[in-house]
Design a protein around this motif. Structure first.
Motif, PDB file in Angstrom:
ATOM      1  N   ARG A 144     -82.936 -63.092 -99.246  1.00 37.50           N
ATOM      2  CA  ARG A 144     -83.194 -63.089-100.687  1.00 37.50           C
ATOM      3  C   ARG A 144     -83.309 -64.513-101.214  1.00 37.50           C
ATOM      4  N   CYS A 145     -84.269 -65.221-100.716  1.00 41.08           N
ATOM      5  CA  CYS A 145     -84.504 -66.589-101.190  1.00 41.08           C
ATOM      6  C   CYS A 145     -85.266 -66.619-102.512  1.00 41.08           C
ATOM      7  N   GLY A 146     -85.943 -65.547-102.850  1.00 32.05           N
ATOM      8  CA  GLY A 146     -86.769 -65.522-104.050  1.00 32.05           C
ATOM      9  C   GLY A 146     -88.245 -65.656-103.757  1.00 32.05           C
ATOM     10  N   ASP A 147     -88.584 -65.997-102.533  1.00 34.62           N
ATOM     11  CA  ASP A 147     -89.971 -66.125-102.092  1.00 34.62           C
ATOM     12  C   ASP A 147     -90.197 -65.091-100.982  1.00 34.62           C
ATOM     13  N   GLU A 148     -90.990 -64.054-101.277  1.00 34.01           N
ATOM     14  CA  GLU A 148     -91.160 -62.969-100.314  1.00 34.01           C
ATOM     15  C   GLU A 148     -91.774 -63.453 -99.004  1.00 34.01           C
ATOM     16  N   THR A 149     -92.694 -64.370 -99.071  1.00 30.28           N
ATOM     17  CA  THR A 149     -93.300 -64.892 -97.845  1.00 30.28           C
ATOM     18  C   THR A 149     -92.269 -65.605 -96.995  1.00 30.28           C
ATOM     19  N   LEU A 150     -91.456 -66.440 -97.643  1.00 27.36           N
ATOM     20  CA  LEU A 150     -90.405 -67.153 -96.921  1.00 27.36           C
ATOM     21  C   LEU A 150     -89.356 -66.182 -96.407  1.00 27.36           C
ATOM     22  N   ASP A 151     -89.021 -65.164 -97.209  1.00 26.05           N
ATOM     23  CA  ASP A 151     -88.037 -64.165 -96.774  1.00 26.05           C
ATOM     24  C   ASP A 151     -88.477 -63.484 -95.487  1.00 26.05           C
ATOM     25  N   SER A 183     -79.006 -67.163 -99.443  1.00 26.27           N
ATOM     26  CA  SER A 183     -78.732 -65.844-100.007  1.00 26.27           C
ATOM     27  C   SER A 183     -79.340 -64.753 -99.121  1.00 26.27           C
ATOM     28  N   HIS A 184     -78.556 -63.723 -98.857  1.00 28.43           N
ATOM     29  CA  HIS A 184     -79.012 -62.640 -97.996  1.00 28.43           C
ATOM     30  C   HIS A 184     -78.158 -61.400 -98.218  1.00 28.43           C
ATOM     31  N   LYS A 185     -78.541 -60.329 -97.571  1.00 26.88           N
ATOM     32  CA  LYS A 185     -77.816 -59.064 -97.666  1.00 26.88           C
ATOM     33  C   LYS A 185     -77.946 -58.332 -96.340  1.00 26.88           C
ATOM     34  N   TRP A 186     -76.858 -57.636 -95.958  1.00 26.48           N
ATOM     35  CA  TRP A 186     -76.859 -56.844 -94.729  1.00 26.48           C
ATOM     36  C   TRP A 186     -76.963 -55.364 -95.083  1.00 26.48           C
ATOM     37  N   ILE A 187     -77.882 -54.685 -94.453  1.00 17.06           N
ATOM     38  CA  ILE A 187     -78.073 -53.247 -94.676  1.00 17.06           C
ATOM     39  C   ILE A 187     -77.742 -52.532 -93.368  1.00 17.06           C
ATOM     40  N   GLN A 188     -76.726 -51.683 -93.414  1.00 17.20           N
ATOM     41  CA  GLN A 188     -76.291 -50.997 -92.206  1.00 17.20           C
ATOM     42  C   GLN A 188     -77.230 -49.848 -91.867  1.00 17.20           C
TER      43      GLN A 188
END
Length: 499
Positions: free
Chosen positions: A97-104, A413-418
């Motif tokens: 979740r950096c805010g840039d979808e391409t970079l993400d 910034s990031h998130k883990w989805i199980q």
């Protein structure tokens, strides 16, 4: 009785008796029953001490016994297996979740490449998911595991992980690197008991020890549960239930031996005529074929037909008795083991014969709350590894991030989805989710997260499917959304709306 009671007893036994009775009554009125040293609690002697002083002398013994049960107990492996299936399970999906979808997407793709065994493990034998599952296993058995950050050449990045067992902490290390610090249990602490460095005993392949190596705390991840403020090292999570698991093992071994004895059939040859001459076979004892037969070492086999010597008879000795019914005892032991670990009986035994949908779902909910503590600790470990991974990407030049060091929190910034779990009753679960979504109890993001997906990606997938269906002349809206979806055709265009 003290000396005064003895004097009173010599003068007036009645007064001494009254004095003793009233004293006992006063002792029963004040304090706690748990603090009594009566007949029942007379052997219950305990002391209050710091966590490290309590754990230090028992840590290695408990760990060794837990490992022995890990190798020899099915009940132990059922508990650790339940934790591996639910704490980590099929793995976690990284959502940057950096805010840039391409970079993400680019960072997520790099993460998938790095998680392969040849890129993330210094030994090249375990993928990232395998290492995390092993970490969950070792935490339950050993109490913890140590993961070292290694910066070596080769692979996708010059950053790899090395899993180290807690046994490799050098307990003989005494001298701290920094003046004023202290070394306890192979770990150097400052005045606030914050780890500053770790001493590891190095072993060669043949087991030969070499001088210990000091590793700074910033390159060490110690994965264990801290249950007391004064605790500084690990203790096996299975310690409350180790004795009960061993009791169940020993009981089942005794029952198995008894059943095997009861299943034995012994046969004795009874000679109706006395022997004559020397030896077991004499010239006077002939079979119908003209020669005698001995039975020493003979055994019974299914469908066997044998001739006996003349005058011999067979008597069967069948041990009577019935083995103890072990089912109820083992069930109770498994329930107690589960309660000690916060798990339901069904989760450990995999026996669903006594459960229905409601009880199974309630047990699953309670079990999921038990796993939360270990999941949070594991996610902290994974997040620290991921942050080091991103920093390594920047330092190695794999990605160029303007202002990374000034806006590091945003880039990290990031998130883990199980990964999702299978439903107990898909129809009931689907209806419940539908109602929750319509009444606002859940959002679309909550629903997709429970299914192990990202809500934006799922919407993109649905839009892509609908568009492809339109190109092929097939209306898939009704298939996906059911009766709530309809298509109205007008001149030159289509208008679609949800009803």
């Amino acid at each position: 009785m003290n000396w005064l009671d003895m004097v009173i007893y010599w003068i007036s036994p009645k007064a001494a008796y009254h004095r003793a009775v009233y004293r006992q009554a006063m002792e029963d009125e004040r304090g706690y029953d748990a603090a009594n040293f009566d007949r029942i609690n007379s052997n219950w002697r305990v002391v209050n001490d710091s966590a490290e002083m309590t754990d230090r002398h028992a840590r290695d013994i408990v760990r060794a016994r837990a490992r022995d049960l890990e190798n020899n107990s099915d009940i132990m492996n059922s508990v650790t297996g339940a934790y591996k299936r639910n704490v980590f399970g099929a793995g976690y999906r990284l959502r940057v979740r950096c805010g840039d979808e391409t970079l993400d997407k680019k960072i997520e793709q790099f993460w998938k490449i790095w998680c392969k065994k040849e890129n993330c493990d210094v030994t090249g034998t375990q993928s990232f998911n395998s290492m995390m599952r092993m970490a969950v296993q070792r935490k339950k058995i050993d109490g913890g595991i140590i993961i070292l950050k290694r910066y070596t050449a080769g692979g996708f990045l010059p950053f790899k992980l090395q899993a180290v067992e807690v046994d490799e902490l050098d307990l003989t290390a005494m001298t701290p690197k920094t003046k004023g610090n202290k070394v306890v249990g192979g770990i150097e602490y400052n005045a606030c008991n914050r780890p500053m460095g770790y001493y590891f005993q190095q072993y060669s392949i043949d087991g030969t020890a070499s001088p210990s190596v000091y590793v700074e705390a910033k390159d060490v991840i110690f994965y264990f549960t801290k249950s007391r403020p004064s605790q500084i090292r690990e203790m096996s999570d299975m310690s409350p239930t180790i004795t009960r698991i061993r009791d169940a093992n020993e009981f089942m071994r005794a029952v198995s031996i008894k059943e095997r004895i009861l299943a034995c059939l012994a046969v004795f040859i009874k000679r109706l005529l006395p022997q004559s001459g020397m030896g077991y076979l004499t010239p006077g004892r002939k079979t119908e074929k003209g020669q005698g037969r001995e039975y020493q070492g003979k055994t019974l086999t299914p469908g066997m037909i044998q001739y006996l010597n003349d005058g011999d008879d067979v008597q069967v000795v069948n041990p009577s008795g019935q083995a103890t019914d072990a089912t109820s005892f083992i069930k109770q032991q498994i329930r107690l083991v589960g309660s000690g670990q916060g798990l339901s009986y069904e989760t450990i035994s995999r026996d669903m014969s006594e459960s229905n949908y409601s009880s199974a779902r309630q047990g699953a909910i309670e079990d999921s709350l038990t796993y939360v503590d270990d999941q949070e600790l594991l996610l902290e470990v994974m997040s620290e590894i991921y942050e080091t991974f991103v920093i390594s990407l920047v330092l190695s030049g794999k990605i160029q991030l303007d202002g990374f060091w000034e806006e590091k929190e945003r880039y990290l910034s990031h998130k883990w989805i199980q990964a999702p779990k299978k439903w107990i009753d898909p129809l009931k679960e689907s209806n419940a989710n539908k109602i929750s979504l319509e009444t606002g109890q859940k959002t679309w993001a909550d629903m997709t997260a429970e299914n192990g997906k990202d809500w934006k990606e799922q919407i993109d997938e649905i839009a892509e499917i609908l568009k492809y269906g339109e190109e092929k002349g097939i209306d898939l809206g009704g298939v996906i959304f059911g009766s709530r979806y309809k298509t109205d055709k007008f001149e030159g265009f289509e208008e679609k709306q949800a009803v």
